[in-house]
Design a protein around this motif. Sequence first.
Motif, PDB file in Angstrom:
ATOM      1  N   THR A 116       0.817  -1.220   0.000  1.00  0.00           N
ATOM      2  CA  THR A 116       0.000   0.000   0.000  1.00  0.00           C
ATOM      3  C   THR A 116       0.844   1.260   0.000  1.00  0.00           C
ATOM      4  N   THR A 147       2.359   2.731   2.555  1.00  0.00           N
ATOM      5  CA  THR A 147       2.047   3.570   3.719  1.00  0.00           C
ATOM      6  C   THR A 147       3.082   3.440   4.831  1.00  0.00           C
ATOM      7  N   GLN A 173     -14.077  -1.724   5.883  1.00  0.00           N
ATOM      8  CA  GLN A 173     -15.219  -0.924   6.298  1.00  0.00           C
ATOM      9  C   GLN A 173     -16.524  -1.568   5.840  1.00  0.00           C
ATOM     10  N   ALA A 206     -15.154  -0.285   1.413  1.00  0.00           N
ATOM     11  CA  ALA A 206     -13.793   0.191   1.194  1.00  0.00           C
ATOM     12  C   ALA A 206     -12.827  -0.523   2.127  1.00  0.00           C
ATOM     13  N   GLU A 243      -9.313  -0.074   3.886  1.00  0.00           N
ATOM     14  CA  GLU A 243      -8.562   1.128   4.231  1.00  0.00           C
ATOM     15  C   GLU A 243      -7.410   0.827   5.176  1.00  0.00           C
ATOM     16  N   ARG A 292      -5.669   2.689   8.221  1.00  0.00           N
ATOM     17  CA  ARG A 292      -5.894   3.788   9.156  1.00  0.00           C
ATOM     18  C   ARG A 292      -4.721   3.876  10.124  1.00  0.00           C
ATOM     19  N   LEU A 297      -6.990   8.497   7.847  1.00  0.00           N
ATOM     20  CA  LEU A 297      -7.023   7.676   6.636  1.00  0.00           C
ATOM     21  C   LEU A 297      -5.708   7.826   5.871  1.00  0.00           C
ATOM     22  N   TRP A 325      -4.764   5.231   3.291  1.00  0.00           N
ATOM     23  CA  TRP A 325      -4.897   4.541   2.003  1.00  0.00           C
ATOM     24  C   TRP A 325      -6.290   3.948   1.933  1.00  0.00           C
ATOM     25  N   SER A 326      -6.866   3.905   0.727  1.00  0.00           N
ATOM     26  CA  SER A 326      -8.205   3.348   0.575  1.00  0.00           C
ATOM     27  C   SER A 326      -8.396   2.831  -0.841  1.00  0.00           C
ATOM     28  N   THR A 327      -9.153   1.745  -0.959  1.00  0.00           N
ATOM     29  CA  THR A 327      -9.531   1.276  -2.291  1.00  0.00           C
ATOM     30  C   THR A 327     -10.642   2.136  -2.872  1.00  0.00           C
ATOM     31  N   LYS A 359      -2.954   5.952  -2.314  1.00  0.00           N
ATOM     32  CA  LYS A 359      -2.550   6.600  -1.073  1.00  0.00           C
ATOM     33  C   LYS A 359      -3.264   7.936  -0.944  1.00  0.00           C
ATOM     34  N   VAL A 360      -3.669   8.275   0.238  1.00  0.00           N
ATOM     35  CA  VAL A 360      -4.405   9.515   0.457  1.00  0.00           C
ATOM     36  C   VAL A 360      -3.470  10.715   0.466  1.00  0.00           C
TER      37      VAL A 360
END
Length: 602
Positions: free
Chosen positions: A88, A90, A101, A105, A107, A109, A115, A117-119, A157-158
């Motif tokens: 990921t 991160t 979730q 999604a 994620e 955390r 947050l 990273w998330s799909t 990645k966020v």
Amino acid sequence: MPRPRTPHLFAARALTTAIGLATATLLAFVGLSPLPASAATTPDRLTSGQQLASGASLVATTSTHRLTMGADGDVTIRLGSGPVLWHTGTTGNPGARLVQQTSGALEVRSATGALLWSTGTASTGARSIIKPDGVLYTIDTAGRTAWRSTTNGPALKVGGTDRVASGGLLLAGEQIAAGEARLTMGTDGNLVLTSAGTAVWQTGTALRGASARVTTTGDLQVVAGTSVLWSARAVSAGARLVVKDHARIYLISTGGANVWSSPAAPVAKVPTVVQLPLPAPLPVTSGLGSSSGSSTSGSGTTGERTYGTVLARAAQYADPTSVVARAAQTARAAGRTADATLLDKIAGGGSARWLSTADGTSSVRTYAAAATAAGRTPVFVTYAIPDRDCGSHSAGGFTTSAEYDAWARAVAAGLVGSRAVVVVEPDALLQLDRCGNRTERLGMLSRSVDAYVAAGAEVYLDAASASSFGWSTAQLVDMAQRLRAAGVDRAAGFAVGVANFQRTEHEVAYGRYLSALLGGPAFVVDTSRNGNGPLAGPDGTVWCNPDGRALGARPAATGTGPYVANLWIKSLGLSDGTCNGGPAAGTYWEPYLLGLASRASW
């Protein structure tokens, strides 16, 4: 009085305790939040609402592929203890957890709930499973794939898309970016920094499957398995890698100091001639190459001339049997549709037929006839002068001037009736004082010009490029005098930028300057691969197989004064030589060719 406990009751309670312990052990193994007793829990998946704690793993059911929520915050997939296959990205977030979730999604955390990273998957009740093929899937409640790890990863990645934290990775195909600056770990094993699509720095490594890593000790490395292919040789525990929008990368210490950086990107120099005002014409004196014995000056007003070219009536011929056209057919037959489309883009643009010692009247006539039948203009390049290329990458040619003169007459015989364009001997005038006999070479060029003109061809002597010498005014005059001695006054004019990468506007400025010196002959520009201009290197312009180049403008008449046409003169697809990863000079090199086409602006 209490009733005595029966053996059956003891057995039932023991079984209940054992099941509870087994369930707790399983939950601890995968780091999952406790679930109601009715929920099934397996070690290869996260169901809706579950999470994977720091240090915990999921393991595929029939393989050793393992998904791990690393203590450093990165989620990785490995085959056993092998190298990372997916992650990921991160790293740098200790205590992070992977959460499935209820929205669907998946994620990552942080320890504080931020947050990372998330799909981005929206599918209520979905679950995520690591399967035996080493791919992480998110499956919706109907059993359909909503997301998979092979097509999505660190790109989701966020934040932090311009950096790699200490201990982090860039796997093959991954990149970080800031503005138009982009650091990419290539699938070919080369770590490359580009700016607006142009390579400005690279590690030069070449091993498929290699990855880049920022070690916890603060070094940037390109690795393959346990082998280090390249290293920045930096030491600063906890340092991170950052790419900046001015096209440099840095290792930054935990205290914010610069530990290491890539060198400043070289800046391509604008050729001197671009800044010069047009000169007065040189006097026409009697001697080799002059059109008359007059010693008077030309008018210096090129506007009095009427310029024309056969290319305005019939565009440059695109040979359907060229090496590129055949490669397009091969790619299409193999199902490589995208490559075939790019190759068609090149093959359809136009191609020049380079003539060497093996060619003669028959081959020239056959090619010219094919072009005429197609309603196009055949473009030939003569390239057989003795001591060609001074014995360098493109060495060859005839041994004696007598052999060369006989060959030029044979070529001319094949040109008769074809209304062809002929570009005469690239680099022969540029290298006039570096190889061969000056007077003898000028004589051969002049006689060949006369032969081709007599055959009805539109002839252009090669005049090198705007960047060849840096060109002082004295050197520009020298080139004009070389052109005149080689017969330019009896030809249509001269060609500039052949097989070069200088931008068209720079070559046009150079051509206009030479034309003014010579009293106004026409010129053509080779735009076959100058779409991105030249690549500036630390030691000057990279002339041999430079990275990041592109096709230039398609061949066409221009109708703008002495600048009469763009041509594709360089044989596209052929390597410049064994430099920058290329094969021997003249060898077909498809990966480089596909890059030229993919970067073209049209």
